[in-house]
Design an enzyme around this catalytic site. Structure first.
Site, short mmCIF file in Angstrom:
data_model
loop_
_atom_site.label_atom_id
_atom_site.label_comp_id
_atom_site.label_asym_id
_atom_site.label_seq_id
_atom_site.Cartn_x
_atom_site.Cartn_y
_atom_site.Cartn_z
N ASP A 38 3.94 1.42 35.65
CA ASP A 38 2.87 2.38 35.45
C ASP A 38 3.45 3.71 34.97
O ASP A 38 4.60 4.03 35.28
CB ASP A 38 2.11 2.61 36.76
CG ASP A 38 1.27 1.41 37.17
OD1 ASP A 38 0.94 0.59 36.29
OD2 ASP A 38 0.95 1.30 38.37
N PRO A 39 2.66 4.51 34.24
CA PRO A 39 3.16 5.82 33.79
C PRO A 39 3.70 6.68 34.93
O PRO A 39 4.71 7.37 34.76
CB PRO A 39 1.92 6.46 33.16
CG PRO A 39 1.13 5.29 32.66
CD PRO A 39 1.32 4.21 33.69
#
Length: 292
Positions: A38-39
């Site tokens: 995930d970012p």
């Protein structure tokens, strides 16, 4: 350029953007990553170049290790710090002893529901797209495995855990479920992937280092070989005639392989030539992916 880069993905960057960066710097269009982060998350992101893209699937056989920061008392729609806050609760009653007593419930084979805000697809569309439009989404729990779960430290409201888990595990869901069991709610507020199979954060390469290596022409020195993700396979040396047969798709009779069902075939120089799988009925080894 064939090989694997162990990239240290920074927080705030997508896995896709890391791949784009590697494509730009390496000049190779055949680039893919193993295991999206995930970012919000940082840490180990193996990136495969050239022929190595053909062995990405075998990375999934390994466990992943994370250091997760969980904030107690606050739940969010996405189960992490980027989501809309849904509830707040006084969680000051939670003690380290309570937390440690709950750990066994989350170790081993467990059933887990992925977050609604995830890249899993339904009808060809990512769930996060449907969730953003307010669609009602029912998600079935699925089995994942937590091999290890250790408390690193607890300083209310933040709990830091080391987690070793199987593929398909969502640490965001683990944080959410942990908060549910504690009765106060929780979300994932930070995440670092510290290891993925043979790749460790200790020897991961930053994007800055990659830029420097591009400038001085040393990117090839950062590459790990294709078989770095095939350490769970046994090896066999092939003769020159067998290597030639593999090139032509010939199935090989091999002796002394015991009860093995798959093998890595190398030539006499130590170069990986092929992935071999046993056809038990014919007692012959079939060349699958060939690298020569």
């Amino acid at each position: 350029m064939d090989g694997i880069l162990n990239i240290a993905k920074p927080s705030g960057t997508t896995s896709f953007s890391v791949v784009s960066c590697v494509k730009r710097l390496s000049g190779d269009r055949r680039v893919g990553h193993g295991g999206t982060l995930d970012p919000l998350a940082s840490g180990v992101l193996p990136v495969f170049l050239g022929q190595a893209t053909r062995v990405v699937e075998y990375l999934m056989e390994y466990s992943k290790t994370y250091r997760a920061e969980i904030t107690l008392g606050v739940t969010t729609a996405s189960y992490d710090a980027e989501g809309e806050v849904l509830s707040r609760c006084d969680a000051s009653y939670v003690t380290l002893a309570q937390i440690e007593s709950l750990l066994p419930r989350f170790i081993g084979d467990i059933m887990q529901k992925p977050p609604v805000f995830s890249a899993l697809k339904r009808g060809g569309r990512p769930l996060y797209e449907l969730a953003r439009k307010g669609a009602a989404i029912e998600i079935e729990a699925r089995q994942v495995t937590i091999y290890r779960l250790d408390v690193v430290c607890f300083a209310f409201p933040r709990l830091i855990l080391d987690v070793e888990c199987s593929k398909g595990t969502y640490i965001r869901s683990l944080a959410h479920d942990f908060g549910e069991v504690l009765g106060c709610g929780a979300h994932l507020s930070g995440l670092v992937r510290t290891a993925y199979g043979p790749f460790d954060i200790k020897n991961a390469v930053t994007l800055e280092k990659l830029e420097e290596s591009t400038a001085d022409g040393t990117i090839p020195e950062l590459l790990q070989p294709l078989d770095a993700v095939l350490t769970l396979w046994d090896r066999v040396s092939l003769t020159a005639s067998q290597v030639e047969g593999v090139r032509c798709g010939v199935w090989l009779p091999l002796e002394g392989c015991g009860d093995k069902m798959r093998l890595l075939g190398y030539d006499d120089s130590g170069k990986l030539v092929t992935l071999l799988t046993l056809d038990a009925e014919k007692n012959l080894w079939r060349p699958g992916k060939v690298f020569c």
